[in-house]
Design a protein around this motif. Structure first.
Motif, PDB file in Angstrom:
ATOM      1  N   LEU A   1      28.137  49.589  27.293  1.00 35.78           N
ATOM      2  CA  LEU A   1      28.753  49.895  28.579  1.00 35.78           C
ATOM      3  C   LEU A   1      27.996  49.139  29.662  1.00 35.78           C
ATOM      4  CD1 LEU A   1      30.784  51.551  30.257  1.00 35.78           C
ATOM      5  CD2 LEU A   1      29.049  53.351  30.400  1.00 35.78           C
ATOM      6  N   LYS A   2      28.730  48.333  30.436  1.00 36.03           N
ATOM      7  CA  LYS A   2      28.126  47.531  31.497  1.00 36.03           C
ATOM      8  C   LYS A   2      28.425  48.180  32.845  1.00 36.03           C
ATOM      9  CE  LYS A   2      28.745  43.301  28.806  1.00 36.03           C
ATOM     10  NZ  LYS A   2      29.384  41.952  28.765  1.00 36.03           N
ATOM     11  N   ILE A   3      27.359  48.609  33.506  1.00 36.73           N
ATOM     12  CA  ILE A   3      27.490  49.316  34.780  1.00 36.73           C
ATOM     13  C   ILE A   3      26.785  48.542  35.884  1.00 36.73           C
ATOM     14  CG2 ILE A   3      26.954  51.466  36.017  1.00 36.73           C
ATOM     15  CD1 ILE A   3      26.870  52.858  33.301  1.00 36.73           C
TER      16      ILE A   3
ATOM     17  N   GLU B   1      23.964  48.279  29.765  1.00 36.41           N
ATOM     18  CA  GLU B   1      23.525  47.116  30.537  1.00 36.41           C
ATOM     19  C   GLU B   1      23.776  47.467  32.003  1.00 36.41           C
ATOM     20  OE1 GLU B   1      25.293  43.446  29.304  1.00 36.41           O
ATOM     21  OE2 GLU B   1      24.777  43.742  27.183  1.00 36.41           O
ATOM     22  N   VAL B   2      22.706  47.550  32.791  1.00 32.02           N
ATOM     23  CA  VAL B   2      22.811  48.039  34.164  1.00 32.02           C
ATOM     24  C   VAL B   2      22.331  46.977  35.151  1.00 32.02           C
ATOM     25  CG1 VAL B   2      22.128  49.835  35.785  1.00 32.02           C
ATOM     26  CG2 VAL B   2      22.445  50.407  33.363  1.00 32.02           C
TER      27      VAL B   2
ATOM     28  N   ASN C   1      27.263  42.101  45.981  1.00 36.35           N
ATOM     29  CA  ASN C   1      26.993  41.462  44.691  1.00 36.35           C
ATOM     30  C   ASN C   1      27.583  42.255  43.534  1.00 36.35           C
ATOM     31  OD1 ASN C   1      25.616  39.462  46.039  1.00 36.35           O
ATOM     32  ND2 ASN C   1      23.594  40.302  45.620  1.00 36.35           N
ATOM     33  N   ILE C   2      27.490  43.585  43.613  1.00 35.11           N
ATOM     34  CA  ILE C   2      28.063  44.420  42.554  1.00 35.11           C
ATOM     35  C   ILE C   2      29.575  44.255  42.512  1.00 35.11           C
ATOM     36  CG2 ILE C   2      28.499  46.809  41.849  1.00 35.11           C
ATOM     37  CD1 ILE C   2      25.705  45.704  41.133  1.00 35.11           C
ATOM     38  N   TYR C   3      30.204  44.195  43.681  1.00 34.25           N
ATOM     39  CA  TYR C   3      31.654  44.013  43.705  1.00 34.25           C
ATOM     40  C   TYR C   3      32.045  42.663  43.099  1.00 34.25           C
ATOM     41  CZ  TYR C   3      36.409  43.272  45.210  1.00 34.25           C
ATOM     42  OH  TYR C   3      37.760  42.997  45.202  1.00 34.25           O
ATOM     43  N   GLU C   4      31.281  41.622  43.389  1.00 37.13           N
ATOM     44  CA  GLU C   4      31.577  40.305  42.815  1.00 37.13           C
ATOM     45  C   GLU C   4      31.495  40.343  41.292  1.00 37.13           C
ATOM     46  OE1 GLU C   4      32.599  37.341  44.311  1.00 37.13           O
ATOM     47  OE2 GLU C   4      32.971  38.756  45.950  1.00 37.13           O
ATOM     48  N   LYS C   5      30.487  41.022  40.760  1.00 34.42           N
ATOM     49  CA  LYS C   5      30.365  41.156  39.303  1.00 34.42           C
ATOM     50  C   LYS C   5      31.549  41.921  38.727  1.00 34.42           C
ATOM     51  CE  LYS C   5      25.271  41.099  39.131  1.00 34.42           C
ATOM     52  NZ  LYS C   5      25.106  39.912  38.288  1.00 34.42           N
ATOM     53  N   PHE C   6      31.956  42.973  39.424  1.00 32.23           N
ATOM     54  CA  PHE C   6      33.091  43.772  38.971  1.00 32.23           C
ATOM     55  C   PHE C   6      34.381  42.955  39.013  1.00 32.23           C
ATOM     56  CE2 PHE C   6      36.634  46.642  40.152  1.00 32.23           C
ATOM     57  CZ  PHE C   6      36.650  47.459  39.027  1.00 32.23           C
TER      58      PHE C   6
ATOM     59  N   ILE D   1      31.058  43.414  34.712  1.00 28.38           N
ATOM     60  CA  ILE D   1      30.701  44.807  34.479  1.00 28.38           C
ATOM     61  C   ILE D   1      31.970  45.628  34.309  1.00 28.38           C
ATOM     62  CG2 ILE D   1      28.460  44.791  35.652  1.00 28.38           C
ATOM     63  CD1 ILE D   1      29.784  45.793  38.162  1.00 28.38           C
ATOM     64  N   ASP D   2      31.835  46.770  33.625  1.00 25.38           N
ATOM     65  CA  ASP D   2      32.994  47.621  33.361  1.00 25.38           C
ATOM     66  C   ASP D   2      33.256  48.588  34.511  1.00 25.38           C
ATOM     67  OD1 ASP D   2      33.216  46.600  30.664  1.00 25.38           O
ATOM     68  OD2 ASP D   2      31.481  47.833  30.161  1.00 25.38           O
ATOM     69  N   ILE D   3      32.180  49.105  35.095  1.00 26.81           N
ATOM     70  CA  ILE D   3      32.286  50.117  36.150  1.00 26.81           C
ATOM     71  C   ILE D   3      31.347  49.742  37.294  1.00 26.81           C
ATOM     72  CG2 ILE D   3      31.952  52.559  36.741  1.00 26.81           C
ATOM     73  CD1 ILE D   3      32.515  53.237  33.826  1.00 26.81           C
ATOM     74  N   ALA D   4      31.832  49.815  38.514  1.00 23.50           N
ATOM     75  CA  ALA D   4      31.004  49.543  39.693  1.00 23.50           C
ATOM     76  C   ALA D   4      30.818  50.824  40.486  1.00 23.50           C
ATOM     77  CB  ALA D   4      31.652  48.470  40.564  1.00 23.50           C
ATOM     78  N   LEU D   5      29.586  51.100  40.876  1.00 24.25           N
ATOM     79  CA  LEU D   5      29.271  52.252  41.718  1.00 24.25           C
ATOM     80  C   LEU D   5      28.817  51.715  43.064  1.00 24.25           C
ATOM     81  CD1 LEU D   5      27.199  54.293  39.090  1.00 24.25           C
ATOM     82  CD2 LEU D   5      29.671  54.288  39.437  1.00 24.25           C
ATOM     83  N   THR D   6      29.591  51.965  44.114  1.00 25.15           N
ATOM     84  CA  THR D   6      29.335  51.326  45.397  1.00 25.15           C
ATOM     85  C   THR D   6      29.199  52.333  46.520  1.00 25.15           C
ATOM     86  OG1 THR D   6      31.686  51.071  45.932  1.00 25.15           O
ATOM     87  CG2 THR D   6      30.658  49.306  44.656  1.00 25.15           C
TER      88      THR D   6
END
Length: 296
Positions: free
Chosen positions: A94-96, A124-125, A132-137, A142-147
């Motif tokens: 799971l990629k978070i 994988e976190v 940056n997290i949104y770009e990865k999402f 990644i499977d799930i983004a927490l923003t």
């Protein structure tokens, strides 16, 4: 076709045929061949190269294929995990991705509960700022983004899972006059600010504009910890999640200014609307249970 797509993704990510070849462990001529096969298949130029082939430029159609290829490879990997583990206990990867405040102060306990229930899951976190997290999402890294900040409208599902309280924080030596209000007390002060793309920095800007506060200047810092330490050491004031400073305030290392208005924001999780894996679904269920305990 799958190998050709993987090669194309590597070329775009590395911005080099040579580096891509090294990354995916094939020869450079094979990289060139894979790109030619894709260009022939889709009848379009995907990559423009200089005469010396040292610099490459991804075409507009190349950008489209890159995004679709990432989705295809992600779907294949998820399907492989799910089929391999269909008859076994829940397992897989799971990629978070989590923005800084969430990753530092909430995610560890959530993951602890999740892994206790599903010990065979590999995690994988990535913990970075909201942008940056949104770009990865968006790129299916990644499977799930927490923003904790606002993100562009896109084809995803979003839901709140935590209500956070933002607080004004000052050094212990700071004198706050309750009789004159926020603006006179906090204008002409040095403010600790997060870098561009940070959700915390976004809410600080909103707060300053809403209250009409004019800082003397800003000090830009790249982490919540750095901001907390800067305030403790009398470098200035800030507006930050109570999660970051609660312990320090309890220990009288800094001061939280009490205000009549409660400044709240919500943390959200983002998932792609399609192809949610079994493991990702189970983690979303964990977040939903967490939200029932923490959103009132």
């Amino acid at each position: 076709m799958i190998e050709e797509l993987k090669t194309f993704i590597a070329v775009v990510d590395e911005k080099s045929f040579t580096k891509a070849a090294s990354t995916i462990n094939i020869s450079q001529p094979s990289v060139s061949l894979h790109i030619k096969i894709l260009e022939k298949k889709f009848k379009t130029k995907l990559i423009e190269r200089s005469n010396k082939q040292r610099n490459i430029l991804i075409t507009q159609t190349g950008e489209i294929l890159y995004k679709k290829a990432k989705q295809i490879i992600s779907l294949i990997d998820d399907t492989k995990d799910e089929l391999n583990n269909y008859h076994d206990s829940t397992s897989g990867t799971l990629k978070i991705g989590a923005s800084m405040t969430i990753g530092e102060f909430l995610l560890p306990s959530i993951l602890g509960e999740f892994i206790k229930e599903f010990p065979n899951v590999k995690l994988e976190v990535a913990i970075e700022n909201t942008h940056n997290i949104y770009e990865k999402f968006k790129n299916y890294d990644i499977d799930i983004a927490l923003t904790e900040g606002s993100v562009p409208a896109h084809n995803y599902t979003s839901s709140n899972f935590y209500k956070d309280t933002m607080v004004i924080v000052t050094p212990n030596s700071f004198t706050y006059d309750k009789n004159i209000g926020l603006k006179p007390n906090l204008s002409n002060q040095t403010w600790m600010h997060r870098e561009e793309g940070s959700g915390t920095g976004e809410y600080l800007n909103i707060f300053l504009n809403t209250e009409g506060i004019s800082p003397k200047n800003f000090i830009i810092l790249g982490s919540n910890y750095a901001i907390k330490e800067a305030v403790k050491n009398n470098l200035g004031v800030t507006f930050i999640s109570s999660l970051v400073v609660a312990d320090a305030a309890t220990n009288n290392e800094l001061k939280i200014i009490a205000t009549k208005t409660k400044y709240n924001r919500f943390f959200s999780y983002l998932v792609h609307e399609r192809n949610l894996s079994k493991i990702a679904t189970l983690f979303v269920e964990k977040l939903e249970k967490f939200s029932k305990r923490n959103i009132t």
